[in-house]
Design an enzyme around this catalytic site. Structure first.
Site, PDB file in Angstrom:
ATOM      1  N   LYS A 175       0.696  -0.992  -0.081  1.00 49.42           N
ATOM      2  CA  LYS A 175      -0.163   0.157  -0.010  1.00 49.42           C
ATOM      3  C   LYS A 175       0.816   1.292  -0.039  1.00 49.42           C
ATOM      4  O   LYS A 175       1.876   1.126   0.328  1.00 49.42           O
ATOM      5  CB  LYS A 175      -0.866   0.055   1.249  1.00 49.42           C
ATOM      6  CG  LYS A 175      -2.069  -1.083   1.355  1.00 49.42           C
ATOM      7  CD  LYS A 175      -2.534  -1.029   2.700  1.00 49.42           C
ATOM      8  CE  LYS A 175      -3.811  -2.121   2.843  1.00 49.42           C
ATOM      9  NZ  LYS A 175      -4.857  -1.775   1.858  1.00 49.42           N
ATOM     10  N   ARG A 185     -10.584 -11.622   1.853  1.00 50.76           N
ATOM     11  CA  ARG A 185     -11.418 -12.460   0.967  1.00 50.76           C
ATOM     12  C   ARG A 185     -10.754 -14.000   1.189  1.00 50.76           C
ATOM     13  O   ARG A 185     -11.376 -14.974   1.172  1.00 50.76           O
ATOM     14  CB  ARG A 185     -11.720 -12.195  -0.281  1.00 50.76           C
ATOM     15  CG  ARG A 185     -10.632 -12.199  -1.194  1.00 50.76           C
ATOM     16  CD  ARG A 185     -11.016 -11.255  -2.483  1.00 50.76           C
ATOM     17  NE  ARG A 185     -11.047  -9.729  -2.057  1.00 50.76           N
ATOM     18  CZ  ARG A 185     -11.203  -8.753  -3.001  1.00 50.76           C
ATOM     19  NH1 ARG A 185     -11.344  -8.999  -4.346  1.00 50.76           N
ATOM     20  NH2 ARG A 185     -11.135  -7.567  -2.640  1.00 50.76           N
TER      21      ARG A 185
END
Length: 482
Positions: free
Chosen positions: A259, A333
């Site tokens: 990130k 996920r």
């Protein structure tokens, strides 16, 4: 915060602020009426007015607007009491007394809940804070027509407030303190409430074939954990449980798909879903809920060392389905894929609800106040929406269009872990759905609601919200107990 329920006319405690909750258009006489007429205070919801020369022995008098009298309900009572606390918390006084026009015991109990939630503060690491910046109000009296009935009504709400605070504490902790094993240890302590807690480490998960979850954590020196929390409160010990699964990425760098530096410190709260599930189980045990429930927490760190998962890797989930890793920052996920499959495979629940700070796309879609709801079952979705409205934790149902599955088709595996920017929160939910095997299921994407900076709700201080605990507790209480 210490809470007392008192009858009207009871003596004020020393160093007290008196807060009167008033309705829009309500008339006032004497000095109070003159003070109101000389101000812009109308009694509208959220307004406050300090009144000079208070009466009745109070050191300070504050009027708190509650809006229309006919709309004054439990949530309004919570917010009015919280607004009163926020108005006087730095006053230097010790006590706050809440007086409402209707001293109904249930409303008094909800006002007390509002005080408990508003007064939450995570100050564990503050060592040099000036006294004038630290709240002085630490105790409150709430006036009730029947103070005994108010105390009885407050008992389960006090357990709920404890649970929300527990969840907020988990989310507020820095990642160097709250890593997967420490998170698991704190949940293990909840066995004192009657919960059963089991912790699976990496060897146990390897035997189960949890390649999706383990792949996320393989770049961290911190061992991944799977925590199983059980509450058996039903009169029928063998009653089919209800199940809740939480994403617990204790810190998310994005992994190899790292990130940007700006704002990365916020990724300590990427375990907000797991914190909400832990808080819910705390609440169910605290109020002795008459239900069998299971909470599953998938706890990992997503770090970018030499052993980290790479874009292009293929992992095999517990379900046997294979996943091509396109972006290592689409990691939550993967955690949920194995946690959801494990949950339904072992416990055969009536339904499953997962919570996750899953996608930035949900913030783009819904802003900062609504969480996204995705579900394969209309009844479960409707029950969640009703509970969300009752508790003031907003949800908005999102679609699960089958044609969007094409975005997560892989050339070399059963699926890939991201479908690109278009409909990002939807394709993430569709990915999780691939690991749901015929069980009623809902996915709550709480990326927009787990942390507030700043907060616009008086019962939620800036920072960790504990979002989901109240919503799910209400769902269980109204639809699935007994």
């Amino acid at each position: 915060m210490q809470i007392e329920f008192v009858a009207a006319g009871a003596a004020l405690a020393p160093k007290s602020a008196l807060a009167r909750i008033v309705f829009e258009g309500q008339t006032h006489e004497g000095a109070l009426g003159r003070a109101v007429s000389a101000s812009r205070f109308t009694g509208a919801k959220g307004q406050t007015l300090d009144v000079l020369a208070p009466e009745g022995g109070a050191d300070r008098l504050v009027l708190v607007g509650a809006g229309k009298a006919e709309a004054f309900d439990a949530t309004a009572a919570e917010h009015a009491a919280a607004t009163a606390y926020n108005a006087v918390k730095l006053s230097g006084l010790t006590w706050l007394r809440i007086e409402m026009p209707n001293a109904d015991p249930e409303l008094a109990a909800r006002a007390a809940l509002g005080l408990r939630l508003a007064s939450y503060r995570f100050d564990k690491y503050r060592t040099k804070e000036p006294a004038e910046k630290k709240p002085s109000v630490t105790a409150a009296q709430v006036v009730a027509g029947d103070d005994g009935a108010a105390r009885d009504a407050f008992a389960p709400l006090a357990a709920l407030a404890d649970a929300v605070s527990f969840s907020r504490d988990l989310v507020s902790e820095p990642a160097n303190v709250l890593y997967p094993a420490e998170f698991a240890r704190r949940v293990k302590e909840l066995e004192e409430l009657g919960l059963q807690v089991e912790v699976l480490g990496e060897p146990e998960m390897m035997k189960l074939g949890m390649g999706a979850l383990l792949g996320v954590g393989q770049g961290s020196i911190r061992e991944s954990q799977l925590v199983v929390i059980r509450w058996n409160g039903s009169e029928d010990a063998n009653a089919q449980p209800i199940a809740f699964i939480g994403k617990g990425v204790c810190f998310d760098t994005g992994g190899i798909s790292i990130k940007p530096a700006d704002g990365m410190e916020d990724m300590k709260w990427d375990m907000g879903g797991a914190a909400a599930v832990a808080g819910l189980m705390h609440a169910l045990a605290g109020r002795k809920a008459k239900v069998n429930a299971v909470g599953i927490l998938g706890l990992v760190e997503n770090m970018p060392d030499g052993n980290a998962q790479r874009p292009g890797d293929v992992v095999t989930s517990m379900s046997g389905q294979t996943i091509e890793i396109i972006n290592t920052d689409a990691e939550g996920r993967l955690v949920l894929a194995d946690a959801v499959w494990y949950c339904q495979d072992r416990f055969k629940p009536r339904f499953m609800i997962d919570l996750a700070t899953l996608t930035g796309a949900i913030i783009i879609s819904l802003g900062n106040d609504y969480a996204g709801l995705f579900s394969n079952n209309d009844e479960l979705a409707a029950n969640l929406l009703a509970a969300s409205e009752a508790e003031g934790e907003p949800l908005w149902r999102m679609p699960l269009p089958d044609q969007y599955n094409k975005q997560i088709d892989s050339v070399i595996a059963d699926m890939k872990n991201t479908g690109g920017r278009p409909g990002g929160s939807i394709t993430a939910a569709l990915f999780i759905q691939k690991f749901v095997n015929g069980v009623p299921w809902a996915h709550l994407d709480i990326a927009s609601t787990a942390w507030k900076k700043p907060s616009t709700v008086p019962t939620i201080p800036e920072g960790a919200t504990g979002y989901g605990v109240r919503l799910l507790n209400r769902l269980v209480q109204e639809k699935y107990e007994g």
